[in-house]
Each structure stands twice: as structure tokens, then as C-alpha cells.
Motif scaffolding. Sequence first.
Motif, PDB file in Angstrom:
ATOM      1  N   GLY A   4       0.818  -1.218   0.000  1.00  0.00           N
ATOM      2  CA  GLY A   4       0.000   0.000   0.000  1.00  0.00           C
ATOM      3  C   GLY A   4       0.848   1.263   0.000  1.00  0.00           C
ATOM      4  O   GLY A   4       0.541   2.229  -0.701  1.00  0.00           O
ATOM      5  N   ILE A   5       1.915   1.259   0.774  1.00  0.00           N
ATOM      6  CA  ILE A   5       2.815   2.416   0.817  1.00  0.00           C
ATOM      7  C   ILE A   5       3.465   2.626  -0.548  1.00  0.00           C
ATOM      8  O   ILE A   5       3.576   3.753  -1.028  1.00  0.00           O
ATOM      9  CB  ILE A   5       3.870   2.239   1.927  1.00  0.00           C
ATOM     10  N   LEU A   6       3.886   1.536  -1.182  1.00  0.00           N
ATOM     11  CA  LEU A   6       4.493   1.640  -2.511  1.00  0.00           C
ATOM     12  C   LEU A   6       3.493   2.173  -3.536  1.00  0.00           C
ATOM     13  O   LEU A   6       3.845   2.961  -4.413  1.00  0.00           O
ATOM     14  CB  LEU A   6       5.063   0.295  -2.945  1.00  0.00           C
ATOM     15  N   ALA A   7       2.236   1.743  -3.421  1.00  0.00           N
ATOM     16  CA  ALA A   7       1.196   2.244  -4.329  1.00  0.00           C
ATOM     17  C   ALA A   7       0.970   3.735  -4.125  1.00  0.00           C
ATOM     18  O   ALA A   7       0.820   4.501  -5.091  1.00  0.00           O
ATOM     19  CB  ALA A   7      -0.101   1.472  -4.115  1.00  0.00           C
ATOM     20  N   ILE A   8       0.968   4.173  -2.870  1.00  0.00           N
ATOM     21  CA  ILE A   8       0.796   5.594  -2.557  1.00  0.00           C
ATOM     22  C   ILE A   8       1.953   6.408  -3.127  1.00  0.00           C
ATOM     23  O   ILE A   8       1.758   7.462  -3.725  1.00  0.00           O
ATOM     24  CB  ILE A   8       0.672   5.790  -1.031  1.00  0.00           C
ATOM     25  N   LEU A   9       3.168   5.907  -2.946  1.00  0.00           N
ATOM     26  CA  LEU A   9       4.345   6.603  -3.471  1.00  0.00           C
ATOM     27  C   LEU A   9       4.294   6.693  -4.993  1.00  0.00           C
ATOM     28  O   LEU A   9       4.655   7.717  -5.583  1.00  0.00           O
ATOM     29  CB  LEU A   9       5.620   5.898  -3.024  1.00  0.00           C
ATOM     30  N   SER A  10       3.845   5.631  -5.626  1.00  0.00           N
ATOM     31  CA  SER A  10       3.764   5.603  -7.084  1.00  0.00           C
ATOM     32  C   SER A  10       2.796   6.666  -7.603  1.00  0.00           C
ATOM     33  O   SER A  10       3.131   7.440  -8.506  1.00  0.00           O
ATOM     34  CB  SER A  10       3.322   4.213  -7.539  1.00  0.00           C
ATOM     35  N   ALA A  11       1.614   6.721  -7.021  1.00  0.00           N
ATOM     36  CA  ALA A  11       0.616   7.699  -7.470  1.00  0.00           C
ATOM     37  C   ALA A  11       1.068   9.122  -7.168  1.00  0.00           C
ATOM     38  O   ALA A  11       0.892  10.026  -7.987  1.00  0.00           O
ATOM     39  CB  ALA A  11      -0.727   7.411  -6.800  1.00  0.00           C
ATOM     40  N   SER A  12       1.663   9.332  -6.017  1.00  0.00           N
ATOM     41  CA  SER A  12       2.129  10.673  -5.645  1.00  0.00           C
ATOM     42  C   SER A  12       3.274  11.139  -6.534  1.00  0.00           C
ATOM     43  O   SER A  12       3.366  12.316  -6.876  1.00  0.00           O
ATOM     44  CB  SER A  12       2.565  10.685  -4.182  1.00  0.00           C
ATOM     45  N   ALA A  13       4.155  10.224  -6.903  1.00  0.00           N
ATOM     46  CA  ALA A  13       5.259  10.584  -7.795  1.00  0.00           C
ATOM     47  C   ALA A  13       4.730  10.997  -9.169  1.00  0.00           C
ATOM     48  O   ALA A  13       5.287  11.892  -9.808  1.00  0.00           O
ATOM     49  CB  ALA A  13       6.241   9.428  -7.924  1.00  0.00           C
ATOM     50  N   ALA A  14       3.656  10.357  -9.611  1.00  0.00           N
ATOM     51  CA  ALA A  14       3.047  10.747 -10.891  1.00  0.00           C
ATOM     52  C   ALA A  14       2.545  12.185 -10.825  1.00  0.00           C
ATOM     53  O   ALA A  14       2.670  12.942 -11.787  1.00  0.00           O
ATOM     54  CB  ALA A  14       1.912   9.798 -11.247  1.00  0.00           C
ATOM     55  N   ALA A  15       2.010  12.568  -9.664  1.00  0.00           N
ATOM     56  CA  ALA A  15       1.538  13.946  -9.497  1.00  0.00           C
ATOM     57  C   ALA A  15       2.700  14.927  -9.439  1.00  0.00           C
ATOM     58  O   ALA A  15       2.505  16.121  -9.682  1.00  0.00           O
ATOM     59  CB  ALA A  15       0.703  14.057  -8.227  1.00  0.00           C
ATOM     60  N   ILE A  25      -6.346   9.665 -15.801  1.00  0.00           N
ATOM     61  CA  ILE A  25      -6.149   8.212 -15.905  1.00  0.00           C
ATOM     62  C   ILE A  25      -6.872   7.487 -14.772  1.00  0.00           C
ATOM     63  O   ILE A  25      -7.512   6.454 -14.999  1.00  0.00           O
ATOM     64  CB  ILE A  25      -4.646   7.872 -15.926  1.00  0.00           C
ATOM     65  N   VAL A  26      -6.792   8.021 -13.559  1.00  0.00           N
ATOM     66  CA  VAL A  26      -7.488   7.393 -12.422  1.00  0.00           C
ATOM     67  C   VAL A  26      -8.985   7.342 -12.686  1.00  0.00           C
ATOM     68  O   VAL A  26      -9.650   6.339 -12.414  1.00  0.00           O
ATOM     69  CB  VAL A  26      -7.186   8.154 -11.105  1.00  0.00           C
ATOM     70  N   GLY A  27      -9.532   8.423 -13.234  1.00  0.00           N
ATOM     71  CA  GLY A  27     -10.959   8.445 -13.529  1.00  0.00           C
ATOM     72  C   GLY A  27     -11.363   7.426 -14.575  1.00  0.00           C
ATOM     73  O   GLY A  27     -12.402   6.773 -14.461  1.00  0.00           O
ATOM     74  N   PHE A  28     -10.533   7.241 -15.584  1.00  0.00           N
ATOM     75  CA  PHE A  28     -10.866   6.294 -16.641  1.00  0.00           C
ATOM     76  C   PHE A  28     -10.576   4.853 -16.256  1.00  0.00           C
ATOM     77  O   PHE A  28     -11.115   3.927 -16.856  1.00  0.00           O
ATOM     78  CB  PHE A  28     -10.153   6.657 -17.937  1.00  0.00           C
ATOM     79  N   LEU A  29      -9.726   4.632 -15.259  1.00  0.00           N
ATOM     80  CA  LEU A  29      -9.464   3.272 -14.794  1.00  0.00           C
ATOM     81  C   LEU A  29     -10.636   2.705 -13.998  1.00  0.00           C
ATOM     82  O   LEU A  29     -10.788   1.495 -13.905  1.00  0.00           O
ATOM     83  CB  LEU A  29      -8.209   3.231 -13.909  1.00  0.00           C
ATOM     84  N   ARG A  30     -11.416   3.580 -13.423  1.00  0.00           N
ATOM     85  CA  ARG A  30     -12.514   3.165 -12.553  1.00  0.00           C
ATOM     86  C   ARG A  30     -13.847   3.285 -13.288  1.00  0.00           C
ATOM     87  O   ARG A  30     -14.070   4.228 -14.038  1.00  0.00           O
ATOM     88  CB  ARG A  30     -12.559   4.045 -11.300  1.00  0.00           C
ATOM     89  N   SER A  31     -14.740   2.356 -13.033  1.00  0.00           N
ATOM     90  CA  SER A  31     -16.059   2.436 -13.647  1.00  0.00           C
ATOM     91  C   SER A  31     -16.906   3.530 -12.983  1.00  0.00           C
ATOM     92  O   SER A  31     -17.811   4.071 -13.595  1.00  0.00           O
ATOM     93  CB  SER A  31     -16.770   1.089 -13.535  1.00  0.00           C
ATOM     94  N   ASP A  32     -16.597   3.861 -11.729  1.00  0.00           N
ATOM     95  CA  ASP A  32     -17.336   4.907 -11.019  1.00  0.00           C
ATOM     96  C   ASP A  32     -16.664   6.275 -11.142  1.00  0.00           C
ATOM     97  O   ASP A  32     -16.948   7.186 -10.376  1.00  0.00           O
ATOM     98  CB  ASP A  32     -17.517   4.536  -9.555  1.00  0.00           C
ATOM     99  N   VAL A 146       1.008   5.860 -12.620  1.00  0.00           N
ATOM    100  CA  VAL A 146      -0.414   5.776 -12.263  1.00  0.00           C
ATOM    101  C   VAL A 146      -0.932   4.366 -12.484  1.00  0.00           C
ATOM    102  O   VAL A 146      -1.634   3.804 -11.635  1.00  0.00           O
ATOM    103  CB  VAL A 146      -1.251   6.793 -13.069  1.00  0.00           C
ATOM    104  N   LEU A 147      -0.578   3.769 -13.601  1.00  0.00           N
ATOM    105  CA  LEU A 147      -1.030   2.398 -13.868  1.00  0.00           C
ATOM    106  C   LEU A 147      -0.441   1.419 -12.860  1.00  0.00           C
ATOM    107  O   LEU A 147      -1.134   0.531 -12.365  1.00  0.00           O
ATOM    108  CB  LEU A 147      -0.653   1.996 -15.299  1.00  0.00           C
ATOM    109  N   PHE A 148       0.843   1.597 -12.542  1.00  0.00           N
ATOM    110  CA  PHE A 148       1.492   0.712 -11.572  1.00  0.00           C
ATOM    111  C   PHE A 148       0.926   0.876 -10.166  1.00  0.00           C
ATOM    112  O   PHE A 148       0.940  -0.064  -9.379  1.00  0.00           O
ATOM    113  CB  PHE A 148       2.995   0.964 -11.526  1.00  0.00           C
ATOM    114  N   ALA A 149       0.444   2.057  -9.831  1.00  0.00           N
ATOM    115  CA  ALA A 149      -0.103   2.277  -8.492  1.00  0.00           C
ATOM    116  C   ALA A 149      -1.250   1.312  -8.194  1.00  0.00           C
ATOM    117  O   ALA A 149      -1.436   0.903  -7.046  1.00  0.00           O
ATOM    118  CB  ALA A 149      -0.576   3.718  -8.340  1.00  0.00           C
TER     119      ALA A 149
END
Length: 189
Positions: A4-15, A25-32, A146-149
Amino acid sequence: MIIGILAILSASAAAGMRIALPLLIVGFLRSDLWSQVPLLSAIPPPVLIGVLTSWSLFELFGSKKLLGQRILQIIQLIFSPLVGGLLAVTVVKISNLEMSPLWLIGVIGGSLAFVLKLVQVGWFFRLKGLPIWVIFIEDIICILLVLFAFDAPQNGGLIALMLLWIAIRSSTAWRKWYNQSSQISDNDN
């Protein structure tokens, strides 16, 4: 927990590289769409898609010219901590991670995004513009992070940690460069 920490770091680094593209990308990855993203869940999806798409296009195409880079550096430096924090909290919510407090996770994600963007701005001003090949690599890494997160947090987290290591090394290089330039100016006086 570590994943989970690695996923958080991955998404934050993208920002820390782009601000609208990771959110799009996050919006299009999710159906909601953006219902799990704080602040953005209150905005109607059609409006959000329009704003994020147009800003993402400007990030992708405007960054290839010097004037576009200047505009983007200023705006991204201001908003990268906010987007980094939003993405960090979003990863926790979407992945159903048992982490709290969320505000602390947001602060950590925002701080990482800010540090990476600050280093990039430093290189931008030191080099008087970033080379086009660096911009293309940055675009690709941002999308991958973002995809890796969500799909491969170990890989994304390791890339984020490598980017943080590069940022630390850059600050050391800047310090040496500053000391050398100040010694030269002292010798001239």
C-alpha cells in the motif's frame, strides 16, 4: 501494508510530474469515475472530463515548447502537493487499505509530489528549459506510475523511490555547482 505504501508513493510521484494526466487516468481506470477521489467527487463528471482532458492535452503538447514549459512549471509547482495528496488518499480508498489517518497520508503524498516537482523546476531553470527527450520520458513515466499504483504497486513504488533518490542526488549536484560558482565569484572580487 508495504504494498500500500508503494502504491501511494507511485501515485504521488506521478503527481510530481503532471497534475491533470494522473487524475484523468485514475478516472478512466474506474467504472465509477472520480467518486473515490476527494474534492473531485463533488464535481459533475462531464465537467471534470472536459477540464482534465483539456489540461492534460496542454500538459502533453504545451510541455514541448519553452513557453509552455514555463507556464506548466509554475502551475504544477503550485498544484502538485494538492494533487499528490489527493492521489495518495484515492489509492488508499480504492485499494481498501487499512491506513489512517488519511490526512497524514495526503501530506506525505503531497510532499513527495512537491519535492519531485521542485527538483524538476530547479533543473528547468538551471538548464534554461528541459530537453524534449526528457519531457517524453517524463510523460511515459507519469502514465506508468499511475497504472502501476493500481496494478503493480511494487514496481511503481520502486520507480518512485528511484525518482526520490535522483532528487536527492540532484540537490547534492546543485550544492556543488553553487559552491563552485560562489568560489569563482569570490576569486573575481
